[in-house]
Design a protein around this motif. Structure first.
Motif, PDB file in Angstrom:
ATOM      1  N   TYR A  44       3.849  34.423  41.425  1.00  0.00           N
ATOM      2  CA  TYR A  44       4.777  35.503  41.737  1.00  0.00           C
ATOM      3  C   TYR A  44       4.853  35.832  43.226  1.00  0.00           C
ATOM      4  O   TYR A  44       5.533  36.793  43.601  1.00  0.00           O
ATOM      5  N   ASP A  45       4.148  35.088  44.075  1.00  0.00           N
ATOM      6  CA  ASP A  45       4.200  35.329  45.513  1.00  0.00           C
ATOM      7  C   ASP A  45       4.720  34.092  46.223  1.00  0.00           C
ATOM      8  O   ASP A  45       4.149  33.005  46.094  1.00  0.00           O
ATOM      9  N   GLY A  46       5.807  34.265  46.958  1.00  0.00           N
ATOM     10  CA  GLY A  46       6.395  33.168  47.711  1.00  0.00           C
ATOM     11  C   GLY A  46       6.286  33.394  49.200  1.00  0.00           C
ATOM     12  O   GLY A  46       5.735  34.404  49.662  1.00  0.00           O
ATOM     13  N   GLU A  47       6.819  32.457  49.961  1.00  0.00           N
ATOM     14  CA  GLU A  47       6.706  32.492  51.417  1.00  0.00           C
ATOM     15  C   GLU A  47       8.053  32.652  52.118  1.00  0.00           C
ATOM     16  O   GLU A  47       8.105  32.816  53.333  1.00  0.00           O
ATOM     17  N   THR A  48       9.147  32.621  51.385  1.00  0.00           N
ATOM     18  CA  THR A  48      10.484  32.693  51.971  1.00  0.00           C
ATOM     19  C   THR A  48      10.938  34.140  52.070  1.00  0.00           C
ATOM     20  O   THR A  48      10.948  34.868  51.077  1.00  0.00           O
ATOM     21  N   THR A  49      11.311  34.580  53.279  1.00  0.00           N
ATOM     22  CA  THR A  49      11.826  35.931  53.447  1.00  0.00           C
ATOM     23  C   THR A  49      13.299  35.975  53.058  1.00  0.00           C
ATOM     24  O   THR A  49      13.984  34.941  52.999  1.00  0.00           O
ATOM     25  N   LEU A  50      13.804  37.179  52.827  1.00  0.00           N
ATOM     26  CA  LEU A  50      15.213  37.320  52.480  1.00  0.00           C
ATOM     27  C   LEU A  50      16.112  36.921  53.649  1.00  0.00           C
ATOM     28  O   LEU A  50      17.191  36.357  53.429  1.00  0.00           O
ATOM     29  N   ASP A  51      15.681  37.198  54.873  1.00  0.00           N
ATOM     30  CA  ASP A  51      16.459  36.756  56.034  1.00  0.00           C
ATOM     31  C   ASP A  51      16.577  35.234  56.054  1.00  0.00           C
ATOM     32  O   ASP A  51      17.650  34.681  56.342  1.00  0.00           O
ATOM     33  N   GLU A  52      15.479  34.537  55.745  1.00  0.00           N
ATOM     34  CA  GLU A  52      15.511  33.073  55.691  1.00  0.00           C
ATOM     35  C   GLU A  52      16.404  32.600  54.552  1.00  0.00           C
ATOM     36  O   GLU A  52      17.142  31.616  54.696  1.00  0.00           O
ATOM     37  N   LEU A  53      16.359  33.299  53.445  1.00  0.00           N
ATOM     38  CA  LEU A  53      17.171  32.916  52.289  1.00  0.00           C
ATOM     39  C   LEU A  53      18.656  32.946  52.634  1.00  0.00           C
ATOM     40  O   LEU A  53      19.426  32.047  52.249  1.00  0.00           O
ATOM     41  N   LEU A  54      19.077  33.961  53.396  1.00  0.00           N
ATOM     42  CA  LEU A  54      20.497  34.095  53.739  1.00  0.00           C
ATOM     43  C   LEU A  54      20.976  33.017  54.707  1.00  0.00           C
ATOM     44  O   LEU A  54      22.188  32.839  54.872  1.00  0.00           O
ATOM     45  N   LEU A  55      20.055  32.298  55.347  1.00  0.00           N
ATOM     46  CA  LEU A  55      20.465  31.156  56.164  1.00  0.00           C
ATOM     47  C   LEU A  55      20.993  30.016  55.297  1.00  0.00           C
ATOM     48  O   LEU A  55      21.678  29.122  55.782  1.00  0.00           O
ATOM     49  N   HIS A  56      20.671  30.057  54.008  1.00  0.00           N
ATOM     50  CA  HIS A  56      21.021  28.968  53.100  1.00  0.00           C
ATOM     51  C   HIS A  56      22.094  29.342  52.083  1.00  0.00           C
ATOM     52  O   HIS A  56      22.496  28.497  51.283  1.00  0.00           O
TER      53      HIS A  56
END
Length: 261
Positions: A44-56
């Motif tokens: 349940y713990d990941g390393e991708t931030t939401l800001d990074e997610l929006l780059l994709h």
């Protein structure tokens, strides 16, 4: 279909969806963090931030670290639905253990003007895509006869398995509503990597309520579909992921229960 898997340690060698030269992002390309099988085994713990997610991508869904609610991404805005079904905006430094996004470019549009239950709606999308072996990004905006959603509670370590979490999750009956339903249709052969079939979330028109859809019926509105044949998966290098059982018995039934199918 091009399937590219890489881990966080390889981040400097992969191309971003938006580069420094302002090159237009690749449309209808699915970007995914981790796997559904990992969620089932309490990763349940990941390393991708939401800001990074929006780059994709500017469109999609997922969840948050510690399973702190459901996520919907629409027009580059990320909303978080907590267990009370209320929606709120979130800071970009929050992280996600599982999310799927794309830069949405509808290739098919269809106006629905007669009532359709869940099965009827999915049949329309299937006809528009006309290929069971490709992914599809799906958005419907309009009037719903009924909407049933659920949202998971935030968990504390040691994390319980996903099926224990969803057994205690609250379900919301929104009744008639106007809003947006969006998500993805995933081919059956990707079960466990993603959620085979339809995985959809809902957001009311006023952006105040919503969650993971378990049942619905639409009355009228606009259906938009983007066909996806380009998939990129980011796999975490965490200790949790390394120890996870990603090939459990009865995974199809487990995902059906977890998704409320």
């Amino acid at each position: 279909m091009k399937l590219k898997c890489y881990s966080v340690g390889d981040i400097d060698t992969r191309s971003s969806a938006v580069d420094a030269t302002g090159v237009r992002p690749r449309m209808n390309r699915l970007y995914q963090t981790s796997t559904m099988a990992a969620l089932l085994d309490a990763v349940y713990d990941g390393e991708t931030t939401l800001d990074e997610l929006l780059l994709h991508g500017n469109f999609g869904l997922g969840t948050f670290n510690a399973l702190d609610g459901e996520m919907i991404v629409n027009d580059s805005v990320i909303h978080q639905f907590r267990a009370d079904g209320q929606a709120g905006r979130v800071p970009g430094d929050l992280k996600t253990p599982f999310a799927c996004v794309t830069f949405f470019n509808p290739e098919k549009e269809y106006m629905i003007d007669t009532a359709q239950d869940k099965e009827g709606f999915e049949a329309i999308v299937d006809r528009l895509v006309n290929n069971p072996n490709l992914f599809a990004a799906v958005r419907f905006t309009g009037l719903f006869e009924r909407v049933e959603t659920r949202t998971v509670f935030c968990q504390c370590q040691p994390y319980p398995p996903m099926l224990e979490v969803v057994a205690r999750q609250p379900t919301m009956q929104l009744g008639a509503a106007t809003g947006t339903m969006l998500g993805f249709r995933t081919p059956g052969y990707m079960q466990g990597v993603n959620v085979a079939g339809y995985h959809l979330h809902f957001l009311t028109e006023d952006s105040r309520r919503g969650g993971h859809l378990t049942d619905y019926a639409v009355l009228k509105g606009k259906l938009e579909v983007g066909i996806i044949s380009d998939v990129e998966i980011q796999l975490p290098r965490t200790e949790q992921f390394a120890k996870a059982n990603l090939s459990p018995e009865n995974i199809h039934e487990a995902i059906r229960v977890a998704e409320g199918g």
